[in-house]
Design a protein around this motif. Structure first.
Motif, PDB file in Angstrom:
ATOM      1  N   PRO A  19      13.747  27.353 -28.692  1.00  0.00           N
ATOM      2  CA  PRO A  19      13.195  27.089 -30.017  1.00  0.00           C
ATOM      3  C   PRO A  19      12.697  25.664 -30.209  1.00  0.00           C
ATOM      4  N   ALA A  20      13.234  24.705 -29.495  1.00  0.00           N
ATOM      5  CA  ALA A  20      12.795  23.323 -29.669  1.00  0.00           C
ATOM      6  C   ALA A  20      11.399  23.103 -29.108  1.00  0.00           C
ATOM      7  N   ASN A  21      10.926  23.980 -28.247  1.00  0.00           N
ATOM      8  CA  ASN A  21       9.628  23.809 -27.618  1.00  0.00           C
ATOM      9  C   ASN A  21       8.567  24.757 -28.145  1.00  0.00           C
ATOM     10  N   SER A  22       8.863  25.487 -29.177  1.00  0.00           N
ATOM     11  CA  SER A  22       7.884  26.420 -29.702  1.00  0.00           C
ATOM     12  C   SER A  22       7.981  26.486 -31.217  1.00  0.00           C
ATOM     13  N   SER A  23       7.011  27.148 -31.788  1.00  0.00           N
ATOM     14  CA  SER A  23       6.978  27.281 -33.233  1.00  0.00           C
ATOM     15  C   SER A  23       7.582  28.612 -33.640  1.00  0.00           C
ATOM     16  N   ALA A  24       7.450  28.900 -34.905  1.00  0.00           N
ATOM     17  CA  ALA A  24       7.943  30.176 -35.410  1.00  0.00           C
ATOM     18  C   ALA A  24       7.241  31.351 -34.735  1.00  0.00           C
ATOM     19  N   ALA A  25       6.039  31.115 -34.241  1.00  0.00           N
ATOM     20  CA  ALA A  25       5.292  32.171 -33.554  1.00  0.00           C
ATOM     21  C   ALA A  25       5.865  32.458 -32.172  1.00  0.00           C
ATOM     22  N   GLY A  26       6.771  31.614 -31.695  1.00  0.00           N
ATOM     23  CA  GLY A  26       7.407  31.842 -30.411  1.00  0.00           C
ATOM     24  C   GLY A  26       6.643  31.292 -29.217  1.00  0.00           C
ATOM     25  N   ARG A  27       5.537  30.598 -29.459  1.00  0.00           N
ATOM     26  CA  ARG A  27       4.747  30.027 -28.377  1.00  0.00           C
ATOM     27  C   ARG A  27       4.599  28.531 -28.621  1.00  0.00           C
ATOM     28  N   PRO A  28       4.471  27.761 -27.537  1.00  0.00           N
ATOM     29  CA  PRO A  28       4.256  26.327 -27.714  1.00  0.00           C
ATOM     30  C   PRO A  28       2.906  26.073 -28.396  1.00  0.00           C
ATOM     31  N   PRO A  29       2.749  24.952 -29.055  1.00  0.00           N
ATOM     32  CA  PRO A  29       1.500  24.672 -29.765  1.00  0.00           C
ATOM     33  C   PRO A  29       0.307  24.381 -28.852  1.00  0.00           C
ATOM     34  N   ILE A  30       0.550  24.224 -27.555  1.00  0.00           N
ATOM     35  CA  ILE A  30      -0.527  23.979 -26.598  1.00  0.00           C
ATOM     36  C   ILE A  30      -0.534  25.112 -25.573  1.00  0.00           C
ATOM     37  N   ASP A  31      -1.694  25.682 -25.351  1.00  0.00           N
ATOM     38  CA  ASP A  31      -1.869  26.716 -24.337  1.00  0.00           C
ATOM     39  C   ASP A  31      -2.167  26.008 -23.016  1.00  0.00           C
ATOM     40  N   PHE A  32      -1.159  25.947 -22.150  1.00  0.00           N
ATOM     41  CA  PHE A  32      -1.304  25.194 -20.911  1.00  0.00           C
ATOM     42  C   PHE A  32      -2.309  25.824 -19.958  1.00  0.00           C
ATOM     43  N   ALA A  33      -2.514  27.116 -20.040  1.00  0.00           N
ATOM     44  CA  ALA A  33      -3.519  27.758 -19.188  1.00  0.00           C
ATOM     45  C   ALA A  33      -4.916  27.245 -19.547  1.00  0.00           C
ATOM     46  N   GLN A  34      -5.210  27.165 -20.831  1.00  0.00           N
ATOM     47  CA  GLN A  34      -6.505  26.641 -21.288  1.00  0.00           C
ATOM     48  C   GLN A  34      -6.651  25.174 -20.908  1.00  0.00           C
ATOM     49  N   LEU A  35      -5.604  24.402 -21.121  1.00  0.00           N
ATOM     50  CA  LEU A  35      -5.643  22.980 -20.786  1.00  0.00           C
ATOM     51  C   LEU A  35      -5.873  22.791 -19.293  1.00  0.00           C
ATOM     52  N   VAL A  54      -5.640  13.706 -21.674  1.00  0.00           N
ATOM     53  CA  VAL A  54      -6.423  14.509 -22.619  1.00  0.00           C
ATOM     54  C   VAL A  54      -5.586  14.847 -23.854  1.00  0.00           C
ATOM     55  N   LEU A  55      -4.329  15.211 -23.650  1.00  0.00           N
ATOM     56  CA  LEU A  55      -3.462  15.528 -24.790  1.00  0.00           C
ATOM     57  C   LEU A  55      -3.241  14.310 -25.682  1.00  0.00           C
ATOM     58  N   GLN A  56      -3.063  13.151 -25.084  1.00  0.00           N
ATOM     59  CA  GLN A  56      -2.883  11.936 -25.880  1.00  0.00           C
ATOM     60  C   GLN A  56      -4.141  11.613 -26.677  1.00  0.00           C
ATOM     61  N   LEU A 112      -9.695  23.626 -29.487  1.00  0.00           N
ATOM     62  CA  LEU A 112      -9.966  24.726 -28.564  1.00  0.00           C
ATOM     63  C   LEU A 112     -10.047  24.226 -27.124  1.00  0.00           C
ATOM     64  N   ALA A 113     -10.580  23.034 -26.942  1.00  0.00           N
ATOM     65  CA  ALA A 113     -10.723  22.479 -25.592  1.00  0.00           C
ATOM     66  C   ALA A 113      -9.373  22.212 -24.934  1.00  0.00           C
ATOM     67  N   VAL A 114      -8.368  21.810 -25.719  1.00  0.00           N
ATOM     68  CA  VAL A 114      -7.059  21.502 -25.127  1.00  0.00           C
ATOM     69  C   VAL A 114      -6.074  22.657 -25.266  1.00  0.00           C
ATOM     70  N   GLY A 115      -6.473  23.717 -25.921  1.00  0.00           N
ATOM     71  CA  GLY A 115      -5.579  24.860 -26.071  1.00  0.00           C
ATOM     72  C   GLY A 115      -4.661  24.785 -27.272  1.00  0.00           C
ATOM     73  N   ALA A 116      -5.003  23.963 -28.262  1.00  0.00           N
ATOM     74  CA  ALA A 116      -4.206  23.873 -29.492  1.00  0.00           C
ATOM     75  C   ALA A 116      -4.726  24.928 -30.466  1.00  0.00           C
ATOM     76  N   THR A 117      -4.365  26.176 -30.207  1.00  0.00           N
ATOM     77  CA  THR A 117      -4.968  27.290 -30.935  1.00  0.00           C
ATOM     78  C   THR A 117      -4.592  27.331 -32.412  1.00  0.00           C
ATOM     79  N   ARG A 118      -3.362  26.950 -32.760  1.00  0.00           N
ATOM     80  CA  ARG A 118      -2.991  26.956 -34.185  1.00  0.00           C
ATOM     81  C   ARG A 118      -3.775  25.900 -34.951  1.00  0.00           C
ATOM     82  N   VAL A 119      -3.986  24.751 -34.338  1.00  0.00           N
ATOM     83  CA  VAL A 119      -4.803  23.712 -34.975  1.00  0.00           C
ATOM     84  C   VAL A 119      -6.229  24.241 -35.132  1.00  0.00           C
ATOM     85  N   ALA A 120      -6.754  24.872 -34.108  1.00  0.00           N
ATOM     86  CA  ALA A 120      -8.117  25.404 -34.160  1.00  0.00           C
ATOM     87  C   ALA A 120      -8.271  26.452 -35.260  1.00  0.00           C
ATOM     88  N   ARG A 121      -7.292  27.352 -35.378  1.00  0.00           N
ATOM     89  CA  ARG A 121      -7.366  28.386 -36.428  1.00  0.00           C
ATOM     90  C   ARG A 121      -7.311  27.756 -37.820  1.00  0.00           C
TER      91      ARG A 121
END
Length: 122
Positions: A14-30, A44-46, A79-88
């Motif tokens: 739980p410390a590494n993810s949100s209520a959605a159960g996934r981390p805020p960064i999609d590492f595959a996209q990154l 890039v993340l910084q 979207l470029a870094v995989g921060a999908t919740r921020v993008a939405r």
């Protein structure tokens, strides 16, 4: 280098993810964007975290038109870094830039991503 490897192999808890159960960064996209270069991923993340914070300040101070434009830029960067919740959340503001509830939701998504990125960079 092993510390860097550990940072990107975040355990599922739980410390590494949100209520959605996934981390805020999609590492595959990154990883696609950085061709798997872990040092570049950190950089890039910084950069994204700084850009997101700056853009949030612009959004909160902006009128309706400027707010929509800033949200559009943030959506693309997210979207470029995989921060999908921020993008939405940014996409929602593009549609309704005068809605302060959406601005607050975007602020929460940016903060979540930024804190996650800071933890990775320790």
């Amino acid at each position: 280098m092993s510390a860097l490897k550990i940072a990107f192999e975040t355990p599922e808890n739980p410390a590494n993810s949100s209520a959605a159960g996934r981390p805020p960064i999609d590492f595959a996209q990154l990883s696609k964007q950085t061709m798997g270069d872990k040092d570049l991923e950190i950089e890039v993340l910084q950069l994204f975290a700084r850009l997101a914070r700056q853009t949030m300040a612009e959004i909160n101070d902006a009128g309706t038109d400027a707010c929509g434009q800033s949200a559009h830029r943030l959506k693309g960067a997210a979207l470029a870094v995989g921060a999908t919740r921020v993008a939405r959340a940014a996409a929602a503001i593009e549609q309704r830039p005068g809605d302060w509830t959406l601005r607050a939701a975007l602020g929460a998504a940016v903060l979540e991503a930024e804190l996650f990125i800071l933890k990775l960079c320790r």
